[in-house]
Design an enzyme around this catalytic site. Sequence first.
Site, mmCIF file in Angstrom:
data_model
loop_
_atom_site.group_PDB
_atom_site.id
_atom_site.type_symbol
_atom_site.label_atom_id
_atom_site.label_comp_id
_atom_site.label_asym_id
_atom_site.label_seq_id
_atom_site.Cartn_x
_atom_site.Cartn_y
_atom_site.Cartn_z
ATOM 1 N N GLU A 95 0.696 -1.237 0.005
ATOM 2 C CA GLU A 95 0.080 0.012 0.164
ATOM 3 C C GLU A 95 0.936 1.068 0.060
ATOM 4 O OE1 GLU A 95 -1.545 1.231 3.708
ATOM 5 O OE2 GLU A 95 -1.569 -0.597 4.376
ATOM 6 N N CYS A 129 -3.357 -3.239 4.169
ATOM 7 C CA CYS A 129 -2.474 -4.276 4.638
ATOM 8 C C CYS A 129 -2.835 -5.924 4.364
ATOM 9 C CB CYS A 129 -2.405 -4.446 6.394
ATOM 10 S SG CYS A 129 -1.878 -3.048 7.053
ATOM 11 N N THR A 171 3.241 3.258 16.014
ATOM 12 C CA THR A 171 2.625 2.117 15.484
ATOM 13 C C THR A 171 3.141 2.101 14.167
ATOM 14 O OG1 THR A 171 0.574 2.999 14.773
ATOM 15 C CG2 THR A 171 0.239 2.143 16.904
ATOM 16 N N HIS A 264 -2.185 -10.548 11.709
ATOM 17 C CA HIS A 264 -1.425 -9.240 11.071
ATOM 18 C C HIS A 264 -1.518 -8.515 12.216
ATOM 19 C CE1 HIS A 264 -1.335 -5.379 9.468
ATOM 20 N NE2 HIS A 264 -2.396 -4.876 9.950
#
EC number: 2.3.3.10
Length: 520
Positions: A95, A129, A171, A264
């Site tokens: 992405e 993702c 993050t 994930h």
Amino acid sequence: MPGSLPLNAEACWPKDVGIVALEIYFPSQYVDQAELEKYDGVAAGKYTIGLGQAKMGFCTDREDINSLCMTVVQNLMERNNLSYDCIGRLEVGTETIIDKSKSVKTNLMQLFEESGNTDIEGIDTTNACYGGTAAVFNAVNWIESSSWDGRYALVVAGDIAVYATGNARPTGGVGAVALLIGPNAPLIFERGLRGTHMQHAYDFYKPDMLSEYPIVDGKLSIQCYLSALDRCYSVYCKKIRAQWQKEGNDKDFTLNDFGFMIFHSPYCKLVQKSLARMLLNDFLNDQNRDKNSIYSGLEAFGDVKLEDTYFDRDVEKAFMKASSELFSQKTKASLLVSNQNGNMYTSSVYGSLASVLAQYSPQQLAGKRIGVFSYGSGLAATLYSLKVTQDATPGSALDKITASLCDLKSRLDSRTGVAPDVFAENMKLREDTHHLVNYIPQGSIDSLFEGTWYLVRVDEKHRRTYARRPTPNDDTLDEGVGLVHSNIATEHIPSPAKKVPRLPATAAEPEAAVISNGEH
């Protein structure tokens, strides 16, 4: 019946299609999350305990999505002594978009030019993702189709996860994973066992074409992730139970039937909550829950509805406690890369797989079922499973793939930590320059791992030129190869037979090989 599967169809499928080899790449620098807490002026433990993150990898302006993917592909090819003409499909899940037309895959084709192999299907696949998993499924489907020509498929998942200053920044992360897909694999995709959920949501998205930063609705994002997990797990359980019933096994599927469960991982704490969420699903579906000791003390939650529990602290706390042993047994080891490097977006879940393979012996892995939950905002999600081969003998495919990852922790430990203010300066530099033309990156080349491809310059037409930091084995480089924009035919690509050392160079480096995306 039109569209139905021929009775003998399975006999035509290649045997044991799965992951034959796996390579992971992450940059050579990180910022410590505890130090970042102090720098950001937040409470101690907000990032390290609240998110479960210890370190966050990042790259300078010397690396972009093309260079990340070039590095991980060439490392995989070299370390497995693969010829570039043995690849028949190459697909990239990402992405991190730096061109709205030209795919990352076409940039990777530069690595194949010396071999003369241009007959390679596949392009890029994008949905947050989830793109890496979509590319994996496309690769498996290609091998199991009439289009397959007997060669391997290569899937690359890679991203640079960066956020604006604020709560989301810790993050972030960066990395890439390359997966070699083929028959007779040590990690076998279980046919027919995919539970998928697709839905429209604005939980995380990137509508600003001039910015690398996403727009994030944090609370909605968590709800979407957990809701998708609920639905995918439900579909998966129904499908595997149907298979079992055909085999005469009339039992329900539960978490205990997974040897490992990986996810994930936007951040580690969400993964721990997700495993607890799966136990909640098992609990609500178990008609004999009062006879199962793992549910002791959970009786008060027997009538809750899943959709009402996403932010119920009592439910979350109770099931995290009840699932703590399962988490330690099935999931904790998978968080090595996530904890030490952060979120790698499309490659995150495959970094989790690498973490498991790096920490268990072939004998410990043999015969195990690995559950895989892949999630991409917007949203797309699938829970599927891999079955590990039973053959754990020395020299087996399983032995080779685990051996190739046994140095994962030492590679993470070999990185260089930088101060939070240096990290912040690098983020500001990316923000100010990622879209510029006639730009020469400022990041240090010396700090890169050996064998790393890096960005040399972006010219006035947005064309990017790359070079590879040499390894000690690169003794075939022509003298005088400079850092200039030039045609690939005149440049050197290191032989696939060469090995890439894992640890950073200490000696003075020789001249770098240069590669560009052409004079078009």
